[in-house]
Design a protein around this motif. Structure first.
Motif, mmCIF file in Angstrom:
data_model
loop_
_atom_site.group_PDB
_atom_site.id
_atom_site.type_symbol
_atom_site.label_atom_id
_atom_site.label_comp_id
_atom_site.label_asym_id
_atom_site.label_seq_id
_atom_site.Cartn_x
_atom_site.Cartn_y
_atom_site.Cartn_z
ATOM 1 N N TRP A 63 25.589 9.916 35.482
ATOM 2 C CA TRP A 63 24.545 9.219 34.736
ATOM 3 C C TRP A 63 24.831 7.722 34.672
ATOM 4 C CZ3 TRP A 63 24.393 12.753 29.748
ATOM 5 C CH2 TRP A 63 23.909 14.022 30.098
ATOM 6 N N PHE A 64 26.075 7.354 34.397
ATOM 7 C CA PHE A 64 26.404 5.931 34.265
ATOM 8 C C PHE A 64 26.413 5.246 35.627
ATOM 9 C CE2 PHE A 64 29.288 2.272 33.747
ATOM 10 C CZ PHE A 64 28.613 1.613 32.725
ATOM 11 N N ILE A 65 26.910 5.937 36.620
ATOM 12 C CA ILE A 65 26.937 5.355 37.964
ATOM 13 C C ILE A 65 25.521 4.983 38.394
ATOM 14 C CG2 ILE A 65 27.380 5.868 40.403
ATOM 15 C CD1 ILE A 65 29.793 7.563 39.418
ATOM 16 N N GLU A 66 24.562 5.872 38.127
ATOM 17 C CA GLU A 66 23.163 5.574 38.455
ATOM 18 C C GLU A 66 22.628 4.466 37.559
ATOM 19 O OE1 GLU A 66 18.789 7.791 38.793
ATOM 20 O OE2 GLU A 66 20.606 8.973 38.418
ATOM 21 N N SER A 67 22.934 4.532 36.261
ATOM 22 C CA SER A 67 22.398 3.565 35.307
ATOM 23 C C SER A 67 22.806 2.137 35.640
ATOM 24 C CB SER A 67 22.857 3.922 33.891
ATOM 25 O OG SER A 67 22.283 3.078 32.929
ATOM 26 N N ARG A 68 24.034 1.960 36.070
ATOM 27 C CA ARG A 68 24.535 0.608 36.320
ATOM 28 C C ARG A 68 24.100 0.071 37.683
ATOM 29 N NH1 ARG A 68 31.036 1.131 36.820
ATOM 30 N NH2 ARG A 68 30.826 -1.003 36.024
ATOM 31 N N SER A 69 23.483 0.940 38.516
ATOM 32 C CA SER A 69 23.180 0.534 39.893
ATOM 33 C C SER A 69 22.047 -0.491 39.986
ATOM 34 C CB SER A 69 22.839 1.763 40.736
ATOM 35 O OG SER A 69 21.629 2.369 40.295
ATOM 36 N N LEU A 83 21.281 17.697 24.798
ATOM 37 C CA LEU A 83 21.016 19.010 24.212
ATOM 38 C C LEU A 83 21.046 20.107 25.277
ATOM 39 C CD1 LEU A 83 18.241 18.159 21.587
ATOM 40 C CD2 LEU A 83 20.633 18.726 21.156
ATOM 41 N N ASP A 84 20.669 19.762 26.498
ATOM 42 C CA ASP A 84 20.785 20.730 27.603
ATOM 43 C C ASP A 84 22.250 21.099 27.847
ATOM 44 O OD1 ASP A 84 18.086 20.963 28.036
ATOM 45 O OD2 ASP A 84 18.024 19.543 29.717
ATOM 46 N N THR A 85 23.149 20.135 27.707
ATOM 47 C CA THR A 85 24.569 20.448 27.913
ATOM 48 C C THR A 85 25.097 21.341 26.779
ATOM 49 O OG1 THR A 85 25.511 18.526 26.724
ATOM 50 C CG2 THR A 85 24.867 18.189 29.029
ATOM 51 N N VAL A 86 24.579 21.142 25.575
ATOM 52 C CA VAL A 86 24.953 22.016 24.461
ATOM 53 C C VAL A 86 24.476 23.439 24.743
ATOM 54 C CG1 VAL A 86 24.563 22.483 22.005
ATOM 55 C CG2 VAL A 86 24.980 20.135 22.774
ATOM 56 N N LYS A 87 23.241 23.553 25.216
ATOM 57 C CA LYS A 87 22.679 24.872 25.515
ATOM 58 C C LYS A 87 23.484 25.574 26.606
ATOM 59 C CE LYS A 87 18.356 27.228 26.610
ATOM 60 N NZ LYS A 87 16.902 27.069 26.891
ATOM 61 N N PHE A 88 23.997 24.823 27.576
ATOM 62 C CA PHE A 88 24.802 25.403 28.655
ATOM 63 C C PHE A 88 25.964 26.214 28.083
ATOM 64 C CE2 PHE A 88 28.561 25.158 31.363
ATOM 65 C CZ PHE A 88 28.079 25.618 32.585
ATOM 66 N N ALA A 111 14.881 10.920 26.735
ATOM 67 C CA ALA A 111 15.414 11.651 27.886
ATOM 68 C C ALA A 111 16.908 11.896 27.726
ATOM 69 C CB ALA A 111 15.137 10.879 29.176
ATOM 70 N N VAL A 112 17.629 10.959 27.093
ATOM 71 C CA VAL A 112 19.059 11.125 26.844
ATOM 72 C C VAL A 112 19.278 12.267 25.852
ATOM 73 C CG1 VAL A 112 21.088 10.044 25.803
ATOM 74 C CG2 VAL A 112 19.661 8.750 27.393
ATOM 75 N N VAL A 113 18.501 12.290 24.791
ATOM 76 C CA VAL A 113 18.629 13.348 23.801
ATOM 77 C C VAL A 113 18.384 14.710 24.441
ATOM 78 C CG1 VAL A 113 17.679 14.277 21.656
ATOM 79 C CG2 VAL A 113 18.040 11.808 21.896
ATOM 80 N N ASP A 114 17.332 14.802 25.266
ATOM 81 C CA ASP A 114 17.050 16.064 25.955
ATOM 82 C C ASP A 114 18.220 16.483 26.837
ATOM 83 O OD1 ASP A 114 14.551 16.134 24.782
ATOM 84 O OD2 ASP A 114 13.489 15.367 26.547
ATOM 85 N N ALA A 115 18.792 15.518 27.537
ATOM 86 C CA ALA A 115 19.883 15.822 28.479
ATOM 87 C C ALA A 115 21.132 16.313 27.749
ATOM 88 C CB ALA A 115 20.202 14.594 29.328
ATOM 89 N N ASN A 152 16.269 1.825 37.961
ATOM 90 C CA ASN A 152 16.499 3.198 38.387
ATOM 91 C C ASN A 152 16.089 4.160 37.260
ATOM 92 O OD1 ASN A 152 19.090 4.173 36.817
ATOM 93 N ND2 ASN A 152 19.552 2.087 37.533
ATOM 94 N N PRO A 153 15.920 5.465 37.560
ATOM 95 C CA PRO A 153 15.440 6.409 36.536
ATOM 96 C C PRO A 153 16.319 6.487 35.282
ATOM 97 C CG PRO A 153 15.244 7.374 38.724
ATOM 98 C CD PRO A 153 15.992 6.090 38.894
ATOM 99 N N LYS A 154 17.598 6.126 35.392
ATOM 100 C CA LYS A 154 18.490 6.189 34.229
ATOM 101 C C LYS A 154 18.911 4.786 33.771
ATOM 102 C CE LYS A 154 20.281 10.855 34.970
ATOM 103 N NZ LYS A 154 19.328 11.241 36.015
#
Length: 544
Positions: free
Chosen positions: A114-120, A187-192, A181-185, A124-126
């Protein structure tokens, strides 16, 4: 209020914190692992706790030893793999042990995709998944916020030509929770992990998720006070009143969404770590109402103040503001000096005092977190600068020696050089010589050891529901002594402790009390006429 004993098992539960790196090394590479935890689960079960809390085992570059996550949904190879985790869950549940795992949601590693994409780039989408801010016109940082680890909470990134926020190491960029979108992401890891069968989460830095969108400067702290994560007067972080970089009101809405997710998995729970200038008030706000966190713990009992006045004031303040919320009490963990050393007050480290602190903690109203090694009465390990690996300790040496002294491997046997932690490999931190005589194997054979006292008192506590669910009333405190009672229905119980080195005689606060015989190995006081007679490092429990 009626509670379901199956789904509300966490009320009054005893949670044993396992720091996997230092628990047991099953594959002999010098680092503890998940298979090591699984192998030693019978030891934990025999202790008599209700659950374990596993410190992070996720994929990580380990710059902050797992609290810098680069993949929320996988196991770092040094600890094993997902199959090892599944085996651990299955074995723990077969022994009636719940499994709680650490969730580090405030920040990721700078090596997270996520950070690698964000800083690019800026588009970008993130791009806004992290907290990116332009410099001031003179190129300086956006505001005066500081990192817990020392220095500004901002790191310049030459690619984006912006600063990013990091409340901890600069390799731990903060996620932008203002982005849905961050909150959703997250929470998805919590659900995992919920789908994988975990029974709950210990939420790291649970009040740090949101920052002030206006980026207002923090005001100066009116007094330098301990109470937050790693705060000491030698760290500039303590000089600010942290109004805008954490504990923001938006946190409440996120915690409600998190709770709604957990409510879909009956019997799961959360315990939030609260480190802030108003920690007890925040604990109450975050755990009352039945729609946010199940329980919280603060650093208020993780400071160097071991006076019984401080303990009473902390608990009473919490009780007054708690409403229908629920506290969790911790006097030691992987971030602070071991309690028997931290609360020694200039005295020698005393195994008798370890038992007194144990009875006190396990008799307070609330749930309890025990840190591995407390059941052995382990003191803080003394390390040289060359042996340190903790970046916090390295930054602040020698005034602060860091967190390595409480993280050294657990001694299983009184054998050199590794205390039974590793067979042949050199451990990631040295096993302390002072810990070897206190090894599990040594204490197993000593009927009056701290280990046996923990097992016996945990068993005693289980058979007295008033100590788990009862209300609490304080009767007396001074520097060394604390007297309080617990009440549940028609049952009441008096608890008196003396943590000092001299005999104390105190007035019996009730007309009649019938003393209860405590487990062997715990030094007892007695009732004489209308007085409590408490020898040094002793305990008295009586039915009222």
């Amino acid at each position: 209020m009626q509670h379901n004993q199956q789904t509300d098992w966490w009320r009054g539960a005893v949670i044993y914190q396992v720091y996997p790196r230092s628990f047991y090394d099953a594959n002999d590479d010098g680092i503890g692992d998940l298979k090591g935890v699984t192998e030693k689960l019978p030891y934990i079960a025999k202790l008599g706790v209700d659950a374990i809390w596993l410190s992070p085992f996720f994929t990580s570059p380990m710059k902050d030893f797992g609290y810098d996550v680069s993949d929320y949904c996988d196991v770092d190879p040094i600890f094993g793999d997902l199959a090892d985790f599944d085996e651990l869950i299955e074995r723990a549940h077969s022994l009636n042990i719940k499994v709680i795992i650490d969730q580090v949601l405030n920040h990721t590693s700078d090596q997270h995709p996520w950070f690698i994409e964000s800083r690019s780039s800026h588009n970008n989408p993130k791009a806004d998944w992290y907290v990116w801010v332009d410099p001031k016109p003179d190129g300086s940082v956006p505001n005066n916020w500081l990192s817990v680890f020392g220095g500004p909470a901002w790191r310049w990134d030459s690619r984006r030509r912006q600063y990013y926020l990091h409340n901890f190491l600069d390799s731990q960029p903060d996620l932008n929770f203002h982005n849905p979108a961050v909150v959703d992401a997250v929470l998805d890891t919590v659900k995992f992990w919920l789908e994988r069968g975990v029974d709950g989460f210990r939420l790291d830095t649970a009040n740090y998720y949101f920052h002030d969108e206006q980026l207002r400067d923090n005001p100066p702290q009116p007094h330098i006070a301990e109470g937050s994560i790693g705060v000491r007067p030698d760290n500039p972080y303590a000089y600010q009143l942290h109004l805008y970089d954490k504990s923001r009101p938006e946190n409440i809405a996120f915690l409600k969404r998190l709770r709604a997710l957990l409510d879909q998995y009956p019997g799961t729970t959360t315990v939030g770590e609260i480190g802030c200038d108003f920690s007890l008030k925040t604990m109450a706000a975050y755990s009352q109402g039945g729609d946010k966190l199940h329980m919280c713990y603060s650093f208020d009992l993780l400071t160097h103040d071991s006076s019984m006045e401080h303990i009473r004031n902390t608990v009473e303040t919490m009780e007054k503001g708690l409403g229908d919320g629920w506290p969790c009490w911790s006097i030691g963990n992987h971030d602070v000096e071991r309690v028997i050393s931290r609360w020694r007050r200039g005295k020698e480290v005393s195994q008798a005092r370890a038992k007194v602190y144990m009875v006190m903690q396990l008799s307070l109203r609330g749930s309890v977190c025990l840190y591995q090694g407390e059941e052995l009465g382990l003191p803080e390990a003394e390390l040289t600068f060359e042996q340190l690996v903790d970046p916090f300790g390295i930054n602040f040496w020698p005034e602060f020696k860091g967190r390595d002294g409480c993280r050294t491997p657990l001694p299983w046997e009184n054998t050199m050089p590794n205390g039974g932690f590793s067979q042949t490999a050199e451990p990631w931190l040295p096993v302390s010589d002072t810990h070897l005589p206190l090894a599990v194997a040594e204490q197993e054979g000593e009927r009056h050891s701290v280990l046996h006292a923990y097992r016996d008192f945990l068993h005693f506590r289980r058979h007295h529901p008033v100590l788990i669910q009862g209300d609490i009333t304080f009767h007396h405190h001074d520097e060394q002594c604390l007297v309080f009672s617990r009440h549940l229905g028609q049952e009441s119980m008096l608890i008196a402790i003396n943590s000092g080195d001299e005999t104390e005689i105190l007035p019996l606060p009730v007309k009649q009390a019938q003393q209860i015989t405590l487990p062997e190995g715990i030094k007892e006081g007695h009732i004489e006429h209308s007085s409590l007679v408490l020898p040094s490092c002793s305990v008295l429990i009586a039915k009222l």
